[in-house]
Design an enzyme around this catalytic site. Structure first.
Site, PDB file in Angstrom:
ATOM      1  N   HIS A   1       0.846  -1.204   0.000  1.00 42.14           N
ATOM      2  CA  HIS A   1       0.000   0.000   0.000  1.00 42.14           C
ATOM      3  C   HIS A   1       0.886   1.261   0.000  1.00 42.14           C
ATOM      4  O   HIS A   1       0.937   2.008   0.985  1.00 42.14           O
ATOM      5  CB  HIS A   1      -0.858  -0.065   1.270  1.00 42.14           C
ATOM      6  CG  HIS A   1      -1.989   0.902   1.360  1.00 42.14           C
ATOM      7  ND1 HIS A   1      -1.841   2.248   1.196  1.00 42.14           N
ATOM      8  CD2 HIS A   1      -3.303   0.708   1.623  1.00 42.14           C
ATOM      9  CE1 HIS A   1      -3.005   2.845   1.359  1.00 42.14           C
ATOM     10  NE2 HIS A   1      -3.913   1.927   1.613  1.00 42.14           N
TER      11      HIS A   1
ATOM     12  N   GLU B   1      -1.033   1.447  -5.205  1.00 48.19           N
ATOM     13  CA  GLU B   1      -0.765   0.195  -4.510  1.00 48.19           C
ATOM     14  C   GLU B   1      -0.766  -0.936  -5.535  1.00 48.19           C
ATOM     15  O   GLU B   1      -1.538  -0.887  -6.491  1.00 48.19           O
ATOM     16  CB  GLU B   1      -1.857  -0.046  -3.462  1.00 48.19           C
ATOM     17  CG  GLU B   1      -2.126   1.194  -2.624  1.00 48.19           C
ATOM     18  CD  GLU B   1      -3.475   1.161  -1.906  1.00 48.19           C
ATOM     19  OE1 GLU B   1      -3.916   0.078  -1.503  1.00 48.19           O
ATOM     20  OE2 GLU B   1      -4.094   2.235  -1.769  1.00 48.19           O
TER      21      GLU B   1
HETATM   22  O1  LIG Z   1      -7.196   4.076   6.574  1.00 47.23           O
HETATM   23  P1  LIG Z   1      -6.691   2.776   6.040  1.00 47.23           P
HETATM   24  O2  LIG Z   1      -7.310   1.577   6.691  1.00 47.23           O
HETATM   25  O3  LIG Z   1      -5.180   2.697   6.072  1.00 47.23           O
HETATM   26  O4  LIG Z   1      -7.113   2.712   4.521  1.00 47.23           O
HETATM   27  C1  LIG Z   1      -6.742   3.727   3.666  1.00 47.23           C
HETATM   28  C2  LIG Z   1      -7.309   3.532   2.254  1.00 47.23           C
HETATM   29  O5  LIG Z   1      -6.679   2.427   1.660  1.00 47.23           O
HETATM   30  C3  LIG Z   1      -7.005   2.258   0.284  1.00 47.23           C
HETATM   31  O6  LIG Z   1      -6.323   1.144  -0.194  1.00 47.23           O
HETATM   32  C4  LIG Z   1      -8.475   2.018   0.142  1.00 47.23           C
HETATM   33  O7  LIG Z   1      -8.791   1.870  -1.230  1.00 47.23           O
HETATM   34  C5  LIG Z   1      -9.249   3.173   0.763  1.00 47.23           C
HETATM   35  O8  LIG Z   1     -10.637   2.915   0.685  1.00 47.23           O
HETATM   36  C6  LIG Z   1      -8.816   3.365   2.201  1.00 47.23           C
HETATM   37  O9  LIG Z   1      -9.482   4.474   2.764  1.00 47.23           O
END
Ligand SMILES: O=P(O)(O)OC[C@H]1O[C@@H](O)[C@H](O)[C@@H](O)[C@@H]1O
Length: 302
Positions: free
Chosen positions: A175, A275
């Site tokens: 990510h 990602e």
């Molecule tokens: O706040 P988190 O759990 O780290 O997620 C962040 C984002 O991660 C992304 O991968 C998602 O597509 C989003 O929907 C999400 O808001």
């Protein structure tokens, strides 16, 4: 690896030192970190989550975004760098109350090997093995290995093994949060004419026209993508994935960021996430005892 072996391996790796988030970021709680200052790059890696937090090649600018409001606390996701989402990506399809993006990003991984070669190229190997206490969250036994090479570029190998007796559905993503100096002009190329699921519109299937721009909230899942995408901005970066058929592109926009304590309206425009992994229709089906390997390289785009 015992602390003794860590110390032994660190003594043979002059560019790497052990530190913590209190020392580096002034956080109230201490999260163990590795600090790399090599002839090729400066980098910071968290052992919790096996997460690369910062990366800057020599004579360049930081490639990854680490939120100035990142929270360093055991069991909490750290906002920025390259968190690892697994054994599921996003909201759990069976039970939305389970942690978003799985649970390995908030766990301590084992640091199993630290090396630095004669040219100062650093390689860190982490492993994660699920145990019985994870069964209520995920009913499959698995182990993960992550090999992170830090040179003038980033190279990551991600290996998942099904150590159980039944086929394991496994979705995941690296990510990555990338720094952008101007969100209004940043673009992601390499997905033109590709269908995506629009997470801001209940996953409506939509066609991408031209590069992805960030005029408001963007939350898109592209399945079966080609190997390469380019982030144009400053810096411009090339992502090259192997066996990472899904690309997720995300920036919350100002309104949503206001509600996110570790981003806020002050910082939402400093980054975009591009990602790579295997999620939605690309979710891996890992057979008992099978291992699947994916790799991601992040390179300067010329
Ligand atoms: O706040 P988190 O759990 O780290 O997620 C962040 C984002 O991660 C992304 O991968 C998602 O597509 C989003 O929907 C999400 O808001």
């Amino acid at each position: 690896m015992t602390i003794q072996t860590v110390m032994q391996q660190l003594s043979a790796a002059p560019s790497i030192s052990l530190t913590d988030s209190r020392e580096l970021y002034g956080s109230p709680e201490s999260i163990e970190l590795l600090h790399v200052k090599s002839p090729h790059c400066n980098a910071v890696v968290s052992i919790q989550g096996a997460q690369l937090l910062e990366f800057m090649p020599q004579d360049s600018q930081p490639w990854l975004w680490l939120s100035p409001k990142a929270i360093f606390s055991k069991g909490q996701p750290i906002r920025g760098g390259i968190p690892i989402c697994a054994p599921w990506f996003g909201v759990n399809q069976q039970d939305p109350l389970k942690p978003k993006h799985g649970f390995v990003r908030t766990r301590n991984w084992q640091l199993v090997n630290i090396t630095e070669n004669d040219q100062g190229i650093v390689e860190l190997t982490f492993s994660f093995t699920s145990d019985k206490s994870d069964t209520p969250l995920f009913p499959h036994a698995f182990s993960l290995k992550l090999v992170m090479t830090l040179a003038e570029h980033i190279h990551i190998s991600f290996i998942a093994q099904n150590t159980g007796t039944e086929t394991m559905p496994f979705s995941w993503a690296l990510h990555s949060y990338f720094n952008v100096d101007n969100l209004k002009v940043a673009e992601v190329e390499g997905l033109n004419q590709h269908a995506y699921l629009d997470a801001t519109q209940d996953l409506t299937r939509t066609i991408q026209h031209g590069p992805i721009c960030f005029e408001s909230e963007v939350d898109r899942v592209y399945e079966n993508v080609g190997s390469e995408q380019v982030i144009t901005g400053s810096p411009s970066l090339l992502l090259r994935g192997n066996n990472c058929p899904t690309a997720i592109v995300w920036n919350p926009g100002i309104k949503l960021a206001e509600k996110m304590a570790d981003i806020t309206s002050e910082h939402y425009d400093e980054y975009i996430c591009v990602e790579r992994g295997a999620a939605f229709a690309n979710t891996w089906k890992v057979q008992p005892q099978q291992s699947i390997t994916a790799t991601l390289s992040i390179l300067a785009s010329t």
